[in-house]
Scaffold this motif. Structure first.
Motif, short mmCIF file in Angstrom:
data_model
loop_
_atom_site.label_atom_id
_atom_site.label_comp_id
_atom_site.label_asym_id
_atom_site.label_seq_id
_atom_site.Cartn_x
_atom_site.Cartn_y
_atom_site.Cartn_z
N THR A 70 0.82 -1.22 0.00
CA THR A 70 0.00 0.00 0.00
C THR A 70 0.86 1.26 0.00
OG1 THR A 70 -0.10 0.16 2.42
CG2 THR A 70 -1.74 -1.22 1.34
N GLU A 71 2.18 1.10 0.09
CA GLU A 71 3.08 2.24 0.16
C GLU A 71 3.50 2.69 -1.23
OE1 GLU A 71 4.19 3.97 2.76
OE2 GLU A 71 3.21 2.78 4.32
N ASP A 72 3.39 3.98 -1.49
CA ASP A 72 3.82 4.52 -2.78
C ASP A 72 5.34 4.40 -2.92
OD1 ASP A 72 1.24 5.26 -3.41
OD2 ASP A 72 1.45 7.28 -2.59
N GLY A 73 5.76 4.00 -4.11
CA GLY A 73 7.19 3.97 -4.41
C GLY A 73 7.92 2.74 -3.90
N ILE A 74 7.18 1.78 -3.31
CA ILE A 74 7.79 0.56 -2.82
C ILE A 74 7.12 -0.65 -3.47
CG2 ILE A 74 8.16 -0.92 -0.78
CD1 ILE A 74 8.35 1.57 0.92
N GLU A 75 7.92 -1.55 -4.00
CA GLU A 75 7.39 -2.76 -4.64
C GLU A 75 8.06 -3.99 -4.05
OE1 GLU A 75 7.25 -5.00 -9.01
OE2 GLU A 75 8.38 -3.13 -8.75
N ARG A 114 6.41 0.06 13.82
CA ARG A 114 5.19 0.34 13.07
C ARG A 114 5.45 0.20 11.58
NH1 ARG A 114 5.13 4.57 16.85
NH2 ARG A 114 5.83 6.04 15.23
N ALA A 115 4.38 -0.09 10.84
CA ALA A 115 4.50 -0.25 9.39
C ALA A 115 5.10 1.00 8.75
CB ALA A 115 3.14 -0.55 8.78
N SER A 116 4.70 2.16 9.24
CA SER A 116 5.22 3.41 8.68
C SER A 116 6.72 3.54 8.92
CB SER A 116 4.48 4.61 9.29
OG SER A 116 4.63 4.63 10.70
N GLU A 117 7.20 3.04 10.06
CA GLU A 117 8.63 3.10 10.38
C GLU A 117 9.43 2.19 9.46
OE1 GLU A 117 8.46 4.12 15.16
OE2 GLU A 117 8.34 2.03 14.51
N ILE A 118 8.86 1.01 9.18
CA ILE A 118 9.55 0.09 8.28
C ILE A 118 9.61 0.67 6.88
CG2 ILE A 118 9.46 -2.21 7.23
CD1 ILE A 118 8.08 -3.19 9.80
N ALA A 119 8.51 1.24 6.43
CA ALA A 119 8.48 1.85 5.10
C ALA A 119 9.47 3.00 5.01
CB ALA A 119 7.06 2.34 4.79
N GLN A 120 9.54 3.81 6.07
CA GLN A 120 10.48 4.93 6.06
C GLN A 120 11.92 4.45 6.07
OE1 GLN A 120 9.80 8.18 5.55
NE2 GLN A 120 12.04 8.29 5.39
N ALA A 121 12.17 3.36 6.79
CA ALA A 121 13.53 2.80 6.81
C ALA A 121 13.93 2.31 5.42
CB ALA A 121 13.59 1.65 7.82
N ILE A 122 12.98 1.74 4.70
CA ILE A 122 13.24 1.28 3.32
C ILE A 122 13.59 2.47 2.44
CG2 ILE A 122 12.17 0.30 1.26
CD1 ILE A 122 10.57 -1.54 3.17
N ARG A 123 12.81 3.53 2.54
CA ARG A 123 13.07 4.73 1.73
C ARG A 123 14.42 5.35 2.10
NH1 ARG A 123 7.33 5.50 2.84
NH2 ARG A 123 6.14 5.14 0.91
N SER A 124 14.71 5.35 3.40
CA SER A 124 15.99 5.92 3.84
C SER A 124 17.16 5.09 3.34
CB SER A 124 16.03 5.99 5.38
OG SER A 124 15.05 6.89 5.87
N ALA A 125 17.02 3.77 3.40
CA ALA A 125 18.09 2.88 2.94
C ALA A 125 18.36 3.09 1.46
CB ALA A 125 17.73 1.42 3.22
#
Length: 215
Positions: free
Chosen positions: A27-32, A111-122
Motif C-alpha cells: 500500500t506504500e507509494d514507491g515501494i514494490e 510500526r509499518a510506517s517506520e519500516i516503510a520509512q527505513a526502506i526509503r531511507s536505505a
C-alpha cells in the motif's frame, strides 16, 4: 520522469510475517515487494533473480541464518541494502550481522510506517537503527579497549630474538642464526627486555614460556 519503485525482497521463515509485510508495503507509494523467501538460500537465489534495492532480513531462520545470509548476499550484491527486521536484541546476533554489512536494524515491533520509512531511507543511503541498538553500539564504543599484552608490542624481529633467547641461545648464537651482527642482537635484546618489563634474559625466557610464545 517518475522515479522507479524501490524493489524490496522479504526474507523470513514465518509465512504470516511475509504475508503481513507484503500486504502493508504493497500500500506504500514507491515501494514494490518483488519477492518473498522462506530461508537464506532462497533469499540469495531470489536476490540474484530480482536484484532488489533493499532486503528485509530475518535473523533466526532454519539452515542458513540471517547473519550468514547477509554476508553471502552482500558479497554477490554489494549495492543492496539489508535491513534486519527481527525480534532479537542480544549481542550475539546484533553485532555479527552489523559487521556482516547490515545497513539498518529494526525490531518487528516497529510500526509499518517506520519500516516503510527505513526502506526509503536505505534506498537513499541513510541508515536507520532501532534506538536500543544505537544505545548498545554507543556503549560498546565507549568501553575502553583492553590493554595489549606486552609481547604484542614486539616487532617480528624482536619476537624472533625472544624465542631464541628462551631456547637458551647466546647473543652470538642468535646473531649467527639470524645473520645479523652481535651489536644488533644486543640492541634487540635491550628493546625486548624494556617492552616486556623484565630485568634480564632469564625473566624474558620465563615470560615467553608463560605466555605460550615457545613450547
Amino acid at each position: 520522469m517518475e522515479e522507479a519503485d524501490i524493489k524490496v525482497l522479504l526474507v523470513d521463515d514465518h509465512e504470516m510475517v511475509r504475508i503481513g509485510l507484503a500486504a502493508v508495503l504493497g500500500t506504500e507509494d514507491g515501494i514494490e515487494v518483488v519477492g518473498e523467501a522462506s530461508n537464506g538460500m532462497e533469499g540469495i537465489r531470489l536476490a540474484q533473480e530480482y536484484r532488489p534495492d533493499v532486503v528485509l532480513m530475518d535473523l533466526v531462520m532454519e539452515g542458513m541464518d540471517g547473519i550468514e545470509t547477509t554476508k553471502k548476499l552482500l558479497q554477490e550484491h554489494p549495492d543492496c541494502k539489508v535491513i534486519v527486521l527481527t525480534s532479537f536484541l542480544d549481542d550475539e546476533k546484533m553485532y555479527p550481522v552489523l559487521e556482516a554489512g547490515a545497513f539498518s536494524y529494526l525490531l518487528k515491533t516497529s510500526r509499518a510506517s517506520e519500516i516503510a520509512q527505513a526502506i526509503r531511507s536505505a534506498a537513499k543511503g541513510q541508515s536507520v537503527l532501532e534506538s536500543q541498538v544505537a544505545s548498545k553500539l554507543m556503549n560498546r564504543f565507549r568501553q575502553p579497549k583492553p590493554a595489549a599484552a606486552p609481547h604484542e608490542e614486539l616487532t617480528d624481529r624482536e619476537m624472533e630474538v625472544l624465542k631464541l633467547i628462551a631456547s637458551g641461545k647466546s647473543n652470538q648464537e642468535v646473531a649467527d642464526e639470524l645473520f645479523i651482527g652481535i651489536k644488533t642482537v644486543k640492541f634487540h635484546v635491550t628493546n625486548v627486555l624494556a617492552k616486556l618489563g623484565v630485568e634480564d634474559r632469564t625473566q624474558a625466557a620465563i615470560y615467553a614460556f608463560k605466555h605460550g610464545l615457545v613450547q
